[in-house]
Design a protein around this motif. Sequence first.
Motif, short mmCIF file in Angstrom:
data_model
loop_
_atom_site.label_atom_id
_atom_site.label_comp_id
_atom_site.label_asym_id
_atom_site.label_seq_id
_atom_site.Cartn_x
_atom_site.Cartn_y
_atom_site.Cartn_z
N THR A 512 0.84 -1.19 0.00
CA THR A 512 0.00 0.00 0.00
C THR A 512 0.88 1.24 0.00
O THR A 512 1.76 1.38 0.85
CB THR A 512 -0.94 0.03 1.22
OG1 THR A 512 -1.85 -1.06 1.14
CG2 THR A 512 -1.74 1.32 1.25
N LEU A 513 0.66 2.09 -0.97
CA LEU A 513 1.36 3.36 -1.06
C LEU A 513 0.45 4.46 -0.54
O LEU A 513 -0.68 4.60 -1.01
CB LEU A 513 1.75 3.66 -2.51
CG LEU A 513 2.61 2.60 -3.21
CD1 LEU A 513 2.79 2.97 -4.69
CD2 LEU A 513 3.97 2.46 -2.53
N VAL A 514 0.91 5.22 0.43
CA VAL A 514 0.14 6.31 1.01
C VAL A 514 0.83 7.62 0.64
O VAL A 514 1.99 7.84 0.95
CB VAL A 514 0.05 6.18 2.54
CG1 VAL A 514 -0.76 7.34 3.12
CG2 VAL A 514 -0.57 4.85 2.94
N ASN A 515 0.09 8.48 -0.05
CA ASN A 515 0.64 9.75 -0.51
C ASN A 515 0.37 10.83 0.53
O ASN A 515 -0.76 11.31 0.65
CB ASN A 515 0.05 10.13 -1.87
CG ASN A 515 0.72 11.34 -2.48
OD1 ASN A 515 1.52 12.00 -1.84
ND2 ASN A 515 0.36 11.64 -3.72
N ASP A 516 1.40 11.21 1.25
CA ASP A 516 1.26 12.23 2.28
C ASP A 516 1.51 13.64 1.75
O ASP A 516 1.60 14.59 2.53
CB ASP A 516 2.26 11.96 3.41
CG ASP A 516 1.90 10.72 4.20
OD1 ASP A 516 0.71 10.51 4.47
OD2 ASP A 516 2.82 9.95 4.56
N THR A 517 1.60 13.78 0.43
CA THR A 517 1.89 15.08 -0.16
C THR A 517 0.71 15.58 -0.98
O THR A 517 -0.24 14.84 -1.24
CB THR A 517 3.13 15.00 -1.07
OG1 THR A 517 2.78 14.43 -2.34
CG2 THR A 517 4.23 14.15 -0.44
N MET A 518 0.81 16.82 -1.42
CA MET A 518 -0.24 17.42 -2.24
C MET A 518 0.02 17.24 -3.73
O MET A 518 -0.69 17.81 -4.56
CB MET A 518 -0.35 18.92 -1.94
CG MET A 518 -1.09 19.24 -0.66
SD MET A 518 -1.14 21.02 -0.38
CE MET A 518 -1.90 21.59 -1.90
N MET A 519 1.06 16.49 -4.08
CA MET A 519 1.39 16.26 -5.48
C MET A 519 1.09 14.81 -5.84
O MET A 519 1.25 13.91 -5.01
CB MET A 519 2.88 16.52 -5.73
CG MET A 519 3.39 17.85 -5.23
SD MET A 519 2.68 19.28 -6.08
CE MET A 519 3.38 19.09 -7.71
N ALA A 520 0.66 14.58 -7.08
CA ALA A 520 0.52 13.21 -7.57
C ALA A 520 1.90 12.62 -7.80
O ALA A 520 2.84 13.32 -8.18
CB ALA A 520 -0.29 13.20 -8.87
N HIS A 521 2.01 11.30 -7.59
CA HIS A 521 3.29 10.62 -7.80
C HIS A 521 3.07 9.36 -8.63
O HIS A 521 2.43 8.41 -8.17
CB HIS A 521 3.93 10.24 -6.47
CG HIS A 521 4.27 11.40 -5.60
ND1 HIS A 521 5.31 12.25 -5.87
CD2 HIS A 521 3.69 11.87 -4.46
CE1 HIS A 521 5.37 13.19 -4.95
NE2 HIS A 521 4.39 12.99 -4.08
N PRO A 522 3.60 9.31 -9.88
CA PRO A 522 3.56 8.07 -10.65
C PRO A 522 4.69 7.15 -10.19
O PRO A 522 5.86 7.44 -10.39
CB PRO A 522 3.79 8.56 -12.09
CG PRO A 522 4.51 9.85 -11.95
CD PRO A 522 4.12 10.45 -10.64
N ILE A 523 4.32 6.06 -9.56
CA ILE A 523 5.32 5.16 -8.97
C ILE A 523 5.54 3.97 -9.91
O ILE A 523 4.58 3.31 -10.34
CB ILE A 523 4.86 4.67 -7.58
CG1 ILE A 523 4.64 5.87 -6.65
CG2 ILE A 523 5.90 3.71 -7.00
CD1 ILE A 523 5.87 6.71 -6.39
N HIS A 524 6.81 3.72 -10.22
CA HIS A 524 7.19 2.66 -11.17
C HIS A 524 8.05 1.62 -10.47
O HIS A 524 9.03 1.97 -9.78
CB HIS A 524 7.96 3.28 -12.34
CG HIS A 524 8.56 2.29 -13.28
ND1 HIS A 524 7.83 1.22 -13.80
CD2 HIS A 524 9.82 2.19 -13.82
CE1 HIS A 524 8.62 0.53 -14.61
NE2 HIS A 524 9.82 1.09 -14.63
#
Length: 593
Positions: A512-524
């Motif tokens: 599970t990836l939890v995005n704690d930021t206000m930016m989208a992140h494409p994770i590869h």
Amino acid sequence: MTSSAIGRRALLRGAALAGGSLALARWFPAWAQPVSAGIAPDMPMLSGEEIAMRIAHQPITIDGRTSHGIAMNGTIPAPLIRLREGQNVRIAVTNALDEDSSIHWHGLLVPADMDGVPGISFPGIRPGETFVYEFPVVQSGTYWFHSHSGLQEQLGHYGPMIIDPAGEDPVRYDREHVIVLSDYSTMHPHLVFRRLKQQGGYFNYQRQTVAGLLDGRDQSLGERLAWGRMRMDPTDIADVTGSTYSFLVNGHGPEDNWTGLFRAGERVRLRFINAAAMTIFNVRIPGLRMTVVQADGLNVRPVPVEELQITVAETYDVIVEPEDRAYTLVAEASDRSGMGRATLAPRAGMTAPVPALRERPLATMRDMGMGDMDHGDGDHGQAGDGVDHSAMGHGVPSVQGAGSGGEMSHSMRDFSNAPGVARTPTVQSIAPMPVDRTGEPGQGLDGVEHRVLTYRDLMALDRNPDIRAPSRSLQLHLTGNMERYMWAFDGVKFSDFPDPIPFRQDERVRITLVNDTMMAHPIHLHGHFFELVTGHAEFAPRKHTVNVAPGGSVTFDVTTDAVGDWAFHCHLLYHMHAGMMQVITVRPEGDAR
């Protein structure tokens, strides 16, 4: 051959074979024809068992302006590499730059020492040297390749790859076009990065104004004051914007207007590749419905849509059935600071109206990881982790709802603690109530009237090869500090030498990836495909790259079947460069390492 250098005779032989393959193209099977099925004639192609490529400096001209780029075989994008599932290929890559370089085969399942990431899977290609990539082609679909050295990708070091299936293609089409989307700046990428380090919002020219306050387009005064106290900017959607970028289609700027031809009545396959350094694109063709048939190179059940968001490093194949008229293909930057534009037409020289840029989006409480406080729908879960965040002091700031001007009683800076997250300067905030946003169309697209693709719309065409339940789970936080432009996993930058994330061969793990930021992140994730947990069980969509929305979470299952060390990173180039990268290591059972 796995050595990094080959003799002059072998290199010349490879070059001759590659050049000869173009001269003998008319004898190739249909899948290997340079302009087979309507591939753009201005996109050169390489194919066969032996291919030679040369990385070198190259002028690039966009909309009449000439600047500096890095090309492969003299073109930006690089020539299309077209292969066939089941073949073996040897690609001799010569570095004519004055710095180290590399090629990573994005989405391809190759041996770890052929993956092309300097310092992880191989030492890189030094100036004047040639490295031979050699691997079996074990898959089919739409993929691409790019540098994994420095910031060369931003300068044009990328190209498309198509692998035709060994058997019959389940997708029926009469013609195809490869559509490589990218971004380019005349500002050198190292200077771009320096500007971002000086001021995270340096390229944001779309901040709120007094005029926007008066006419109601922007936030109310109360909302602005509340966001100001948190030192957050709701217009901060993209780090690098149309203020410095040109948005390209197959290397052509909007005024250059790349054109793909068709005959009325044909089923046309468009193979979209987002090869941008930093830009998430919203793609649509006004007046023409798209049917999504492939995602990240793997076939999916057909999904008809009018628009799709393609994050950095993703690929989508769609089928369109155009009538006898011209259409504008729009690739609008997600922050709506600019667009890439091309034309689909039955005859050369035809054009269609180009729509105006739509109103730029504003971030919301949901994008700050405050759940559904300003949305009355969606999943109210907390990242699927079973953790009571309120028990950790992550109390949700009190607001009176979206657009109400309600005041927030806490700063996001209060939420800088979570299990497994190092308390470092890279942790500016922890999302107090992240939610699964895979059913949403993407930032700024929730209000459009037509259908937009979501991850939950995707279902694999074939049953997944591994449907075992995961034996363990892992949660990773995507963290950042926009003011200092620092990005990390769990608060630890790659430059701080975090321990690799260990896996055993053929282990089944839920991440599970939890995005704690206000930016989208494409994770590869290199070397593997994973199955998104979106409710489709054994037909879950399999991907190699996933966009994790601001304040959101994504869960996927992965079978770690590829032994070796593999990069795992955000594919926003400057985020990776600033630290959002890790290494996963896969070892056979019994290996003590």
